[in-house]
Design a protein around this motif. Structure first.
Motif, mmCIF file in Angstrom:
data_model
loop_
_atom_site.group_PDB
_atom_site.id
_atom_site.type_symbol
_atom_site.label_atom_id
_atom_site.label_comp_id
_atom_site.label_asym_id
_atom_site.label_seq_id
_atom_site.Cartn_x
_atom_site.Cartn_y
_atom_site.Cartn_z
ATOM 1 N N VAL A 91 0.859 -1.193 0.000
ATOM 2 C CA VAL A 91 0.000 0.000 0.000
ATOM 3 C C VAL A 91 0.894 1.242 0.000
ATOM 4 O O VAL A 91 1.963 1.254 0.617
ATOM 5 N N ALA A 92 0.452 2.259 -0.711
ATOM 6 C CA ALA A 92 1.242 3.497 -0.814
ATOM 7 C C ALA A 92 0.276 4.663 -0.668
ATOM 8 O O ALA A 92 -0.409 5.037 -1.624
ATOM 9 N N VAL A 93 0.174 5.189 0.538
ATOM 10 C CA VAL A 93 -0.803 6.256 0.778
ATOM 11 C C VAL A 93 -0.090 7.597 0.874
ATOM 12 O O VAL A 93 0.739 7.817 1.763
ATOM 13 N N GLN A 94 -0.368 8.437 -0.054
ATOM 14 C CA GLN A 94 0.167 9.805 -0.122
ATOM 15 C C GLN A 94 1.689 9.865 -0.010
ATOM 16 O O GLN A 94 2.232 10.742 0.667
ATOM 17 N N VAL A 95 2.329 8.923 -0.657
ATOM 18 C CA VAL A 95 3.794 8.947 -0.643
ATOM 19 C C VAL A 95 4.362 9.081 -2.056
ATOM 20 O O VAL A 95 5.405 9.701 -2.252
ATOM 21 N N LEU A 96 3.653 8.538 -3.049
ATOM 22 C CA LEU A 96 4.235 8.552 -4.393
ATOM 23 C C LEU A 96 4.449 9.983 -4.892
ATOM 24 O O LEU A 96 5.433 10.275 -5.569
ATOM 25 N N HIS A 97 3.541 10.884 -4.524
ATOM 26 C CA HIS A 97 3.735 12.274 -4.994
ATOM 27 C C HIS A 97 4.994 12.877 -4.379
ATOM 28 O O HIS A 97 5.637 13.726 -4.996
ATOM 29 N N GLU A 98 5.364 12.403 -3.185
ATOM 30 C CA GLU A 98 6.592 12.934 -2.559
ATOM 31 C C GLU A 98 7.823 12.392 -3.281
ATOM 32 O O GLU A 98 8.790 13.120 -3.507
#
Ligand SMILES: C[S@@+](CC[C@H](N)C(=O)[O-])C[C@H]1O[C@@H](n2cnc3c(N)ncnc32)[C@H](O)[C@@H]1O
Length: 263
Positions: A91-98
């Motif tokens: 799961v990747a919650v609000q991290v890929l944009h970083e």
């Protein structure tokens, strides 16, 4: 109040991620787990599942609640220090944009490829993140005292130049993308997170761009939905948009499955 709003929204988002998990999973990797709100929730919901959270912030990891089935790993993506085929779900919650912002699109691509490698056969990826709603123009009004906030945001926001102009009767015209960044970042002005928030956008990739990144990394997309309306933000800051404007939601939730060798 802004904090309460953020917390209520976060709980809703985390519930949406947990609701995606309908198969038995024995191991879950939470990318950019931060203080572990999701990892803890996952451990409570699936008590016999091993949950691993990875984050590059030692400080945030130290704030994570200790739980028997949750491990914390200090790590900086795209590197993922795990054996191939060791997780059922990532799961990747609000991290890929970083990662996209701080390390660039290639690093994001590499992260997703690494995720594909460490998922088991048929393993799943669930992403929840901001997205770019596009540049269609919208008209909005803000209370007089908020005008200064808009000017301040325009002055401080670094990822791109924010432009808007005033049309008749106090309506301001701006692109949807700039509007979303403004409304979701007002809270950060003059806060201790101002510098960080003003240097990254909340509208990093369009749906299509994100889907392509995920597909190029070896996944088949199975489901996408949009989440989190802007209504509460608008109400809180006294912002109105022209009647009949269709405002986008703030987040995309995307589910994908690792492609088999023959696919
Ligand atoms: C916006 S927070 C989201 C935290 C958590 N997923 C949540 O939804 O509450 C982004 C997190 O990703 C972490 N992060 C950003 N870039 C990273 C990288 N390259 N490697 C590991 N962690 C990263 C940050 O330290 C931060 O904890």
């Amino acid at each position: 109040m802004a904090e309460l709003l953020a917390k209520a929204h976060r709980n809703k988002r985390l519930s949406a991620v947990v609701a995606c998990i309908t198969r038995d999973v024995s191991s879950i990797l939470d990318l950019g787990c931060g203080i572990g709100a999701l990892a803890t929730r996952l451990a409570d919901t699936f008590p016999s599942t091993l949950v691993v959270g990875i984050d590059r912030s030692r400080y945030l990891l130290s704030k994570m609640k200790k739980k028997k089935t949750v491990s914390r790993i200090l790590g900086d993506m795209p590197t993922l220090p795990f054996r191939n085929q060791s997780f059922d779900l990532v799961v990747a919650v609000q991290v890929l944009h970083e990662i996209f912002h701080f390390k660039g699109p290639k690093a994001l691509n590499r992260t997703l490829q690494n995720v594909s490698g460490l998922l088991k056969k048929d393993g799943e990826l669930v992403i929840l993140d901001h997205f770019n709603p596009g540049d269609a123009p919208i008209s909005f009004k803000i209370p007089e005292e908020m005008r200064n906030k808009l000017l301040e945001f325009q002055r401080k926001f670094k990822p791109r130049k924010i432009t808007y102009y005033e049309s008749s009767e106090g309506w301001l015209r701006i692109s949807l993308r700039d509007f979303c960044d403004f409304v979701t970042k007002i809270w950060a002005l003059n806060s201790e997170l101002e510098e960080e928030e003003m240097s990254e956008t909340h509208t990093p990739f369009t749906h299509q761009e994100l889907k392509k990144l995920v597909q190029d990394a070896g996944f088949r997309i199975t489901h996408t939905i949009n989440l989190t309306s802007l209504d509460r933000h608008l109400k809180y800051y006294g912002i109105t948009v022209e009647p009949a404007t269709r405002l986008p939601n703030r987040h995309i939730l995307l589910q994908a499955r690792k492609r088999g060798e023959r696919e």
